[in-house]
Write an enzyme that holds these catalytic residues in place. Sequence first.
Site, short mmCIF file in Angstrom:
data_model
loop_
_atom_site.label_atom_id
_atom_site.label_comp_id
_atom_site.label_asym_id
_atom_site.label_seq_id
_atom_site.Cartn_x
_atom_site.Cartn_y
_atom_site.Cartn_z
N GLU A 108 1.00 -0.93 0.00
CA GLU A 108 0.12 -0.17 -0.05
C GLU A 108 0.71 1.77 -0.31
OE1 GLU A 108 -0.97 -1.82 3.09
OE2 GLU A 108 -2.85 -2.40 1.83
N TYR A 120 8.13 2.10 -7.21
CA TYR A 120 7.02 0.54 -7.69
C TYR A 120 6.50 0.08 -8.83
CZ TYR A 120 6.40 1.23 -3.05
OH TYR A 120 6.89 1.47 -1.28
C1 LIG Z 1 10.62 5.67 -2.18
C2 LIG Z 1 12.20 5.94 -1.39
C3 LIG Z 1 13.02 4.94 -0.85
C4 LIG Z 1 13.19 6.20 -3.01
O1 LIG Z 1 14.26 5.57 -3.07
P1 LIG Z 1 15.77 6.45 -3.31
O2 LIG Z 1 16.83 5.88 -2.93
O3 LIG Z 1 15.08 8.72 -3.34
O4 LIG Z 1 15.08 6.07 -4.95
P2 LIG Z 1 15.99 5.88 -5.87
O5 LIG Z 1 17.38 7.99 -6.34
O6 LIG Z 1 16.22 4.86 -6.08
O7 LIG Z 1 15.49 6.12 -7.66
C5 LIG Z 1 14.25 5.37 -7.58
C6 LIG Z 1 13.40 5.36 -8.46
O8 LIG Z 1 12.22 6.39 -7.74
C7 LIG Z 1 12.05 7.32 -8.18
N1 LIG Z 1 11.69 8.75 -8.16
C8 LIG Z 1 13.26 8.89 -6.60
N2 LIG Z 1 13.32 10.05 -6.87
C9 LIG Z 1 11.98 10.91 -7.68
C10 LIG Z 1 11.35 11.58 -7.71
N3 LIG Z 1 12.35 13.10 -6.89
N4 LIG Z 1 10.61 12.25 -8.19
C11 LIG Z 1 9.90 11.69 -8.80
N5 LIG Z 1 10.26 9.86 -8.45
C12 LIG Z 1 11.05 9.41 -8.06
C13 LIG Z 1 11.87 7.35 -9.81
O9 LIG Z 1 10.99 6.26 -10.10
C14 LIG Z 1 13.70 6.62 -9.58
O10 LIG Z 1 13.67 5.95 -11.26
P3 LIG Z 1 14.57 6.92 -11.71
O11 LIG Z 1 15.34 7.84 -11.52
O12 LIG Z 1 15.20 6.44 -12.80
O13 LIG Z 1 13.11 8.28 -12.05
C15 LIG Z 1 12.65 6.81 -0.93
O14 LIG Z 1 12.14 8.59 -1.81
C16 LIG Z 1 12.68 7.39 1.03
O15 LIG Z 1 13.05 6.38 1.99
N6 LIG Z 1 11.22 7.90 0.89
C17 LIG Z 1 9.69 7.67 2.21
C18 LIG Z 1 10.29 6.81 1.99
C19 LIG Z 1 8.32 6.04 1.32
O16 LIG Z 1 7.95 6.76 1.05
N7 LIG Z 1 8.05 5.56 1.27
C20 LIG Z 1 8.01 4.32 0.76
C21 LIG Z 1 6.47 3.84 1.45
S1 LIG Z 1 5.57 3.33 0.57
#
Ligand SMILES: CC(C)(COP(=O)(O)OP(=O)(O)OC[C@H]1O[C@@H](n2cnc3c(N)ncnc32)[C@H](O)[C@@H]1OP(=O)(O)O)[C@@H](O)C(=O)NCCC(=O)NCCS
Length: 149
Positions: A108, A120
Amino acid sequence: MNSLVGISKMSVHDIEGVYRVELQSFATPWTKEAFYYELTNNPYAHYLVMKENEKTIGYCGIWIVMGEAQITNIAVDPACRGRKLGDLLLGKAMEYCKMVGATSVSLEVRISNIVAQSLYRKHGFQNGGIRKKYYVDNNEDALVMWVNI
Ligand SMILES: CC(C)(COP(=O)(O)OP(=O)(O)OC[C@H]1O[C@@H](n2cnc3c(N)ncnc32)[C@H](O)[C@@H]1OP(=O)(O)O)[C@@H](O)C(=O)NCCC(=O)NCCS
């Protein structure tokens, strides 16, 4: 110094570091006791921790029941976001699910959490249903997402 990122099974010794990431990542963070319970008492729970040069920078929680995996939470330290580490962690988590025999993964996610939804989708997740007012802090709806693996 070259950075060294590793992902491994989480143990109770990792709770402190994971909790620090948790506090910085979620509006309603889990308690340390909740993580302790998961690691010591929940037979369905599987947790991975991501470290860079021995510092905890992310984690992913999974429940696996009867071949169906559910990601309970995934987070990357805010200071480390945007470096494809969430990508790496989710990829490893899905590999892990497959390795232990799961055939699907669901989760979710807040309707407003476009960043996580995008991550995702990149890993093949599709939209399922909406759970109305699922998040009690602000009555936000949850989007269910799933993928067969
Ligand atoms: C969601 C989360 C785990 C992503 O981690 P991250 O290390 O920043 O992400 P990555 O650098 O690996 O990016 C992977 C993908 O995420 C998405 N993404 C990452 N940052 C983004 C941004 N600022 N805007 C849009 N998409 C983004 C993109 O799809 C990206 O792929 P791409 O770079 O090829 O477009 C991180 O933002 C986080 O910890 N968020 C807070 C907790 C949370 O919301 N968890 C999910 C609960 S359901």
